[in-house]
Scaffold this active site. Structure first.
Site, PDB file in Angstrom:
ATOM      1  N   GLY A   1       0.859  -1.182   0.000  1.00 44.48           N
ATOM      2  CA  GLY A   1       0.000   0.000   0.000  1.00 44.48           C
ATOM      3  C   GLY A   1       0.895   1.233   0.000  1.00 44.48           C
ATOM      4  CB  ALA A   2       0.678   4.361  -1.954  1.00 43.22           C
TER       5      ALA A   2
ATOM      6  NE  ARG B   1       5.222  -3.618  -4.693  1.00 44.87           N
ATOM      7  CZ  ARG B   1       3.913  -3.644  -4.428  1.00 44.87           C
ATOM      8  NH1 ARG B   1       3.488  -3.447  -3.198  1.00 44.87           N
ATOM      9  NH2 ARG B   1       3.032  -3.854  -5.378  1.00 44.87           N
TER      10      ARG B   1
ATOM     11  CD  GLN C   1      -3.642  -6.531  -3.271  1.00 45.29           C
ATOM     12  OE1 GLN C   1      -4.413  -7.139  -4.009  1.00 45.29           O
ATOM     13  NE2 GLN C   1      -2.449  -6.131  -3.691  1.00 45.29           N
TER      14      GLN C   1
ATOM     15  CG  ASP D   1      -0.488   2.319  -5.931  1.00 49.05           C
ATOM     16  OD1 ASP D   1       0.022   1.869  -4.906  1.00 49.05           O
ATOM     17  OD2 ASP D   1      -1.622   1.969  -6.333  1.00 49.05           O
TER      18      ASP D   1
ATOM     19  CE  LYS E   1      -2.556  -3.743  -6.435  1.00 57.47           C
ATOM     20  NZ  LYS E   1      -1.187  -4.222  -6.778  1.00 57.47           N
TER      21      LYS E   1
HETATM   22  O1  MRU Z   1       0.358  -3.836  -4.649  1.00 52.94           O
HETATM   23  P1  MRU Z   1      -0.167  -3.114  -3.443  1.00 52.94           P
HETATM   24  O2  MRU Z   1      -1.096  -3.904  -2.610  1.00 52.94           O
HETATM   25  O3  MRU Z   1       0.924  -2.438  -2.653  1.00 52.94           O
HETATM   26  O4  MRU Z   1      -1.017  -2.000  -4.130  1.00 52.94           O
HETATM   27  C1  MRU Z   1      -1.098  -0.740  -3.710  1.00 52.94           C
HETATM   28  C2  MRU Z   1      -2.432  -0.485  -3.244  1.00 52.94           C
HETATM   29  O5  MRU Z   1      -2.672  -0.690  -2.085  1.00 52.94           O
HETATM   30  C3  MRU Z   1      -3.479  -0.061  -4.145  1.00 52.94           C
HETATM   31  O6  MRU Z   1      -3.156   0.138  -5.438  1.00 52.94           O
HETATM   32  C4  MRU Z   1      -4.333   0.990  -3.513  1.00 52.94           C
HETATM   33  O7  MRU Z   1      -5.535   1.010  -4.139  1.00 52.94           O
HETATM   34  C5  MRU Z   1      -3.715   2.358  -3.598  1.00 52.94           C
HETATM   35  S1  MRU Z   1      -2.868   2.958  -2.346  1.00 52.94           S
HETATM   36  C6  MRU Z   1      -2.966   2.288  -0.966  1.00 52.94           C
END
Ligand code: MRU
Length: 350
Positions: free
Chosen positions: A52-53, A91, A190, A231, A242
């Protein structure tokens, strides 16, 4: 966030260690993982123990502070630069990771203690921004609304409160009746695992829907509003989120459902002119081919769920053009992405 009567943040630092809620074990097991070094924190980001960002941003900042504490006087700068490159390679998509690493790296050039205190400030700011997003976003939610969300942009995805779920928690506490449709969010689920677990903890009425059910529910008039996280947000308001977000946004436009993105300004990237310049992570095919879960006798098991021998393509994010986005809920207020650069809309408050 309260779990079993105790207040937790998703990630925090004590001494030289970073502690985090191990998200790969949820919703079956609630457990705290200790990352004792910068290398162990990088491993936690790569393997999505923390994800999560905002949460990635916070742990990346702490990892940079760990590197400052680990570095010897001799060769301090080259050790720090190597650690920065290592953290930034974990990442690629979430802007918050780079935002945090840049801030803590600059502080580490002043002193080790400055690095630790700036890393803490980055984490504190993430929690404070998420709380403000909840306040602004709650003004959009009327009593009786049905809200769809994708992935997990709840408190687990940030240091606390969350972004897309923060307004939902806020109105639930105010006593408004709402119902949440949580997209399962294949391949890592998720939504089905984390968002549903969070909503259960908070007592928010909800149900999990298959990823491909959103457009159908919108066509039936069952969704009043969609809120997702982000993100990385480009200068023109295009949003990386996502994988699966783009098709929901297109469906929302078709069926007249307001589509909101909730994100702190630490997710905005003025260096990316538009969505095409946002780096999109591609993850292992195994995440699509295999699923892990709980057997009826309580064991964790990973099993193949696709045709044996087939390959899989696994892009982790997609980009939603600004024209599909009704508004972006930030800690400074709600802005309209389509029709101007976002720094202009935020009056430079990025
Ligand atoms: O791959 P992740 O689970 O780290 O993905 C990021 C996210 O949690 C999502 O894209 C979310 O919708 C955006 S930010 C928390």
């Amino acid at each position: 966030m309260r779990v079993n009567g105790i207040d937790y943040r998703t990630v925090w630092m004590e001494g030289r260690s970073v502690f985090l809620i191990e998200q790969n074990l949820l919703p079956f097991q609630f457990s705290i993982h200790e990352a004792k070094s910068c290398a162990e924190s990088c491993h936690a980001i790569r393997t999505m123990m923390v994800r999560g960002a905002g949460a990635i941003g916070a742990i990346a900042g702490f990892a940079m502070a760990q590197a400052a504490l680990e570095a010897h006087e001799q060769g301090f700068l080259s050790f720090l630069q190597k650690a920065k490159t290592e953290i930034e390679s974990t990442r690629p998509t979430a802007r918050n990771l780079f935002y945090a690493v840049e801030k803590v790296y600059a502080a580490a050039l002043i002193s080790r203690s400055a690095a630790v205190s700036v890393a803490q400030q980055v984490a504190d700011r993430d929690a404070a921004d998420s709380r403000k997003i909840g306040e602004f976003g709650s003004e959009l939610i009327q009593d009786g609304m049905n809200i769809e969300t994708h992935c997990n942009a709840g408190w687990l995805a940030f240091v606390d409160y969350g972004t897309a779920l923060s307004p939902i928690y806020q109105v639930h506490r105010q006593g408004k009746k709402i119902f949440v449709y949580a997209d399962e969010t294949r391949p890592r689920s998720q939504g089905a695992r984390l968002t549903a677990w969070e909503l259960n903890q908070a007592g928010v009425p909800h149900t999990i829907i298959p990823d491909n059910a959103g457009a159908y529910l919108m066509s039936l008039g069952k969704i009043d509003m969609m809120i997702v996280g982000a993100d990385r947000i480009a200068a023109n308001g295009d949003v990386a989120n996502k994988i699966g977000t783009l098709e929901k946004a297109i469906a929302a436009k078709e069926f007249g459902v307001p589509f909101y993105v909730a994100a702190p300004t630490s997710t905005f990237d003025q260096e990316c002119p538009d969505g095409k310049s946002i780096p999109i992570e591609e993850r292992s095919a195994d995440e699509v081919l295999f699923q892990d879960g709980l057997t009826s006798d309580g064991r964790h098991e990973k099993i193949l769920v696709c045709s044996p021998g087939s390959s899989a393509f696994n892009p982790a994010f997609d980009v939603t053009p600004a024209k599909y986005i009704t508004g972006i809920i930030t800690e400074n207020g709600i802005i309209k992405a389509d029709g101007g650069t976002i720094d202009h809309l935020l009056n430079g408050k990025i």
